[in-house]
Write a protein that holds these residues in place. Structure first.
Motif, PDB file in Angstrom:
ATOM      1  N   ALA A  88       0.949  -1.285   0.175  1.00 33.53           N
ATOM      2  CA  ALA A  88       0.163  -0.005  -0.170  1.00 33.53           C
ATOM      3  C   ALA A  88       0.899   1.149   0.104  1.00 33.53           C
ATOM      4  O   ALA A  88       0.608   2.448  -0.757  1.00 33.53           O
ATOM      5  N   ASP A  89       2.034   1.252   0.742  1.00 35.14           N
ATOM      6  CA  ASP A  89       2.822   2.477   0.783  1.00 35.14           C
ATOM      7  C   ASP A  89       3.450   2.514  -0.431  1.00 35.14           C
ATOM      8  O   ASP A  89       3.642   3.806  -0.997  1.00 35.14           O
ATOM      9  N   ALA A  90       3.969   1.645  -1.064  1.00 37.56           N
ATOM     10  CA  ALA A  90       4.633   1.743  -2.451  1.00 37.56           C
ATOM     11  C   ALA A  90       3.719   2.296  -3.365  1.00 37.56           C
ATOM     12  O   ALA A  90       4.071   3.164  -4.479  1.00 37.56           O
ATOM     13  N   GLN A  91       2.414   1.741  -3.399  1.00 37.93           N
ATOM     14  CA  GLN A  91       1.278   2.263  -4.371  1.00 37.93           C
ATOM     15  C   GLN A  91       1.117   3.633  -4.196  1.00 37.93           C
ATOM     16  O   GLN A  91       1.063   4.489  -5.214  1.00 37.93           O
ATOM     17  N   VAL A  92       1.217   4.508  -3.137  1.00 39.37           N
ATOM     18  CA  VAL A  92       0.968   5.709  -2.552  1.00 39.37           C
ATOM     19  C   VAL A  92       2.204   6.385  -3.458  1.00 39.37           C
ATOM     20  O   VAL A  92       2.290   7.491  -4.354  1.00 39.37           O
ATOM     21  N   ALA A  93       3.323   5.977  -3.108  1.00 40.25           N
ATOM     22  CA  ALA A  93       4.566   6.635  -3.662  1.00 40.25           C
ATOM     23  C   ALA A  93       4.730   6.420  -5.358  1.00 40.25           C
ATOM     24  O   ALA A  93       4.877   7.484  -6.091  1.00 40.25           O
ATOM     25  N   LEU A  94       4.341   5.289  -5.917  1.00 43.03           N
ATOM     26  CA  LEU A  94       4.053   5.321  -7.400  1.00 43.03           C
ATOM     27  C   LEU A  94       3.064   6.325  -7.867  1.00 43.03           C
ATOM     28  O   LEU A  94       3.414   6.897  -8.781  1.00 43.03           O
ATOM     29  N   LEU A  95       2.015   6.488  -7.338  1.00 38.18           N
ATOM     30  CA  LEU A  95       0.980   7.360  -7.596  1.00 38.18           C
ATOM     31  C   LEU A  95       1.445   8.551  -7.606  1.00 38.18           C
ATOM     32  O   LEU A  95       1.074   9.261  -8.538  1.00 38.18           O
ATOM     33  N   ARG A  96       2.230   9.234  -6.510  1.00 41.59           N
ATOM     34  CA  ARG A  96       2.816  10.476  -6.751  1.00 41.59           C
ATOM     35  C   ARG A  96       3.695  10.430  -8.079  1.00 41.59           C
ATOM     36  O   ARG A  96       3.829  11.579  -8.649  1.00 41.59           O
ATOM     37  N   VAL A  97       4.543   9.709  -8.190  1.00 42.91           N
ATOM     38  CA  VAL A  97       5.578   9.793  -9.254  1.00 42.91           C
ATOM     39  C   VAL A  97       4.708  10.067 -10.555  1.00 42.91           C
ATOM     40  O   VAL A  97       4.974  10.897 -11.553  1.00 42.91           O
ATOM     41  N   LEU A  98       3.775   9.285 -10.869  1.00 46.03           N
ATOM     42  CA  LEU A  98       2.840   9.249 -11.947  1.00 46.03           C
ATOM     43  C   LEU A  98       2.019  10.589 -12.342  1.00 46.03           C
ATOM     44  O   LEU A  98       2.071  11.082 -13.400  1.00 46.03           O
ATOM     45  N   GLN A  99       1.674  11.046 -10.925  1.00 40.51           N
ATOM     46  CA  GLN A  99       0.926  12.524 -11.134  1.00 40.51           C
ATOM     47  C   GLN A  99       2.012  13.621 -11.231  1.00 40.51           C
ATOM     48  O   GLN A  99       1.489  14.641 -12.149  1.00 40.51           O
ATOM     49  N   GLU A 100       3.033  13.790 -10.545  1.00 40.85           N
ATOM     50  CA  GLU A 100       3.722  14.967 -10.217  1.00 40.85           C
ATOM     51  C   GLU A 100       5.113  14.732 -11.075  1.00 40.85           C
ATOM     52  O   GLU A 100       5.894  15.745 -11.025  1.00 40.85           O
ATOM     53  N   ARG A 101       5.373  13.494 -11.694  1.00 44.77           N
ATOM     54  CA  ARG A 101       6.686  13.356 -12.073  1.00 44.77           C
ATOM     55  C   ARG A 101       8.081  13.882 -11.201  1.00 44.77           C
ATOM     56  O   ARG A 101       9.016  14.189 -12.010  1.00 44.77           O
ATOM     57  N   VAL A 102       7.841  13.616 -10.038  1.00 45.05           N
ATOM     58  CA  VAL A 102       9.098  13.821  -9.233  1.00 45.05           C
ATOM     59  C   VAL A 102       9.348  12.462  -8.326  1.00 45.05           C
ATOM     60  O   VAL A 102       8.092  11.737  -7.852  1.00 45.05           O
TER      61      VAL A 102
ATOM     62  N   ARG B 182     -11.411  -4.006  -6.248  1.00 46.09           N
ATOM     63  CA  ARG B 182     -12.832  -4.324  -5.443  1.00 46.09           C
ATOM     64  C   ARG B 182     -12.587  -5.016  -4.044  1.00 46.09           C
ATOM     65  O   ARG B 182     -13.404  -4.729  -3.377  1.00 46.09           O
ATOM     66  N   ALA B 183     -11.519  -5.771  -4.273  1.00 48.34           N
ATOM     67  CA  ALA B 183     -11.078  -6.505  -2.792  1.00 48.34           C
ATOM     68  C   ALA B 183     -10.249  -5.411  -1.824  1.00 48.34           C
ATOM     69  O   ALA B 183     -10.003  -5.996  -0.635  1.00 48.34           O
ATOM     70  N   GLY B 184     -10.047  -4.243  -2.144  1.00 52.18           N
ATOM     71  CA  GLY B 184      -9.451  -3.243  -1.301  1.00 52.18           C
ATOM     72  C   GLY B 184      -7.923  -3.619  -1.274  1.00 52.18           C
ATOM     73  O   GLY B 184      -7.173  -2.979  -0.420  1.00 52.18           O
ATOM     74  N   ARG B 185      -7.263  -4.401  -2.353  1.00 51.17           N
ATOM     75  CA  ARG B 185      -5.849  -4.579  -1.952  1.00 51.17           C
ATOM     76  C   ARG B 185      -5.049  -3.795  -3.148  1.00 51.17           C
ATOM     77  O   ARG B 185      -3.853  -3.827  -3.227  1.00 51.17           O
ATOM     78  N   PHE B 186      -5.810  -3.004  -3.733  1.00 47.66           N
ATOM     79  CA  PHE B 186      -5.050  -1.942  -4.982  1.00 47.66           C
ATOM     80  C   PHE B 186      -5.915  -1.027  -5.011  1.00 47.66           C
ATOM     81  O   PHE B 186      -6.916  -0.868  -5.140  1.00 47.66           O
ATOM     82  N   ARG B 187      -4.927   0.084  -5.153  1.00 46.16           N
ATOM     83  CA  ARG B 187      -5.790   1.559  -4.935  1.00 46.16           C
ATOM     84  C   ARG B 187      -6.545   1.882  -6.377  1.00 46.16           C
ATOM     85  O   ARG B 187      -5.806   1.710  -7.424  1.00 46.16           O
TER      86      ARG B 187
END
Length: 316
Positions: A114-128, A157-162
């Protein structure tokens, strides 16, 4: 001549659809999500996207999320500063910085925490990215091609992926079909692997017999293209002549007894088909032995083994 290493081998409708999708998306900057079972060649698709993109002269950096230790995912992907944690004696760039200007292939993205998913999302959104132990955002220009064998929509749907990360990755999905639904590609793939492994291992084997091709094409290949490559490589190593020697017992998914029964049934069917096509003749041009590539005496031996008589009325 071997195909280009980024070429997708085969002419089936399924692989042609993959080629068309790659050609469409490669020139763009869009994020790509490659879907498919294990062993279908998802990394090859990612490399094809990179090779046909404007980033082709820049790095292609593959990384498997499943292979990263849970506590080191952030450090591996985003880097760390010296002293960020025990053992971090010097600054280290992560995979995103290594791929700057090029393509990052993130395999098994469904395995990210879950933590790594948050960090990856930020990279994709902000390119940093932010290195572990650092507080300064570092701009990166990276195209992400992700891949997974999981059903990410079901994981959401199972809550395992953002859900927000799923939609960021799902911009342009490409589904690679399993080998069992594109059997027409097996001969071309087998020939490609034969050339590749014969050259790699210094073997003179250069041809695949028709019986070998029929057996390979009939198999369901639960391990997909990776399993086929392994079987052909093993056969190349063990072959002593110019024709590939192949044991059907090597195929995954059947017990030795089941494999033997399947092989015997297939051989019997081929013999009957050849006899019928030859009008019952065994000898001569166009005869059953000629059609099967066997000596007549050998064919008669096989007919006895399979209980095939000489009377066409008994063939069914």
């Amino acid at each position: 001549m071997n195909p280009d290493p980024h070429e997708l081998v085969g002419d089936s409708p399924g692989i042609e659809a993959v080629r068309r999708a790659v050609a469409l998306v490669a020139p763009t900057a869009a994020t790509v999500l490659v879907l498919g079972e294990t062993g279908t060649g998802k990394e090859l698709v990612a490399r094809s996207v990179h090779a046909q993109s404007p980033r082709r002269e820049r790095p292609f950096v593959p990384v498997s999320a499943a292979a990263l230790a849970p506590g080191l995912v952030a450090s591996e992907l985003f880097g760390h500063e010296a002293g960020a944690f025990t053992g971090a004696v010097r600054q280290r760039k992560g995979r995103f910085e290594a791929a700057d200007g090029g393509t990052l292939f993130l395999d098994e993205v469904g395995e990210l925490s879950a933590d790594a998913q948050v960090a990856l999302l930020r990279v994709l959104q902000e390119r940093v990215v932010e290195r572990v132990g650092g507080g300064e955002p570092i701009p990166v220009d990276v195209r992400v091609v992700a891949a997974t064998h999981r059903d990410l929509a079901a994981e959401v749907r199972a809550g395992r992926f953002r859900e927000d990360l799923f939609y960021r990755l799902h911009v342009f999905p490409i589904t690679v079909p399993p080998l069992r639904v594109r059997r027409a590609d097996v001969p071309a793939l087998a020939a490609y692997f034969l050339r590749r492994f014969a050259a790699a291992h210094g073997r003179s084997v250069s041809s695949l017999g028709p019986q070998t091709l029929r057996t390979l094409t009939a198999h369901d290949w639960p391990g997909n293209v990776r399993e086929l490559a392994n079987v052909v490589e093993r056969a190349v190593i063990l072959s002593t002549g110019d024709k590939l020697s192949f044991d059907p017992g090597w195929l995954v998914g059947s017990s030795p007894a089941e494999t033997a029964r399947t092989w015997a049934a297939q051989e019997r069917e081929r013999i009957l088909a050849a006899l019928k096509a030859a009008g019952g003749r065994v000898y001569g041009p166009g005869g059953a032995a000629h059609r099967l590539g066997l000596k007549p005496t050998t064919l008669y031996g096989k007919m006895r083994k399979h209980g095939i008589g000489k009377n066409p009325a008994e063939w069914g």
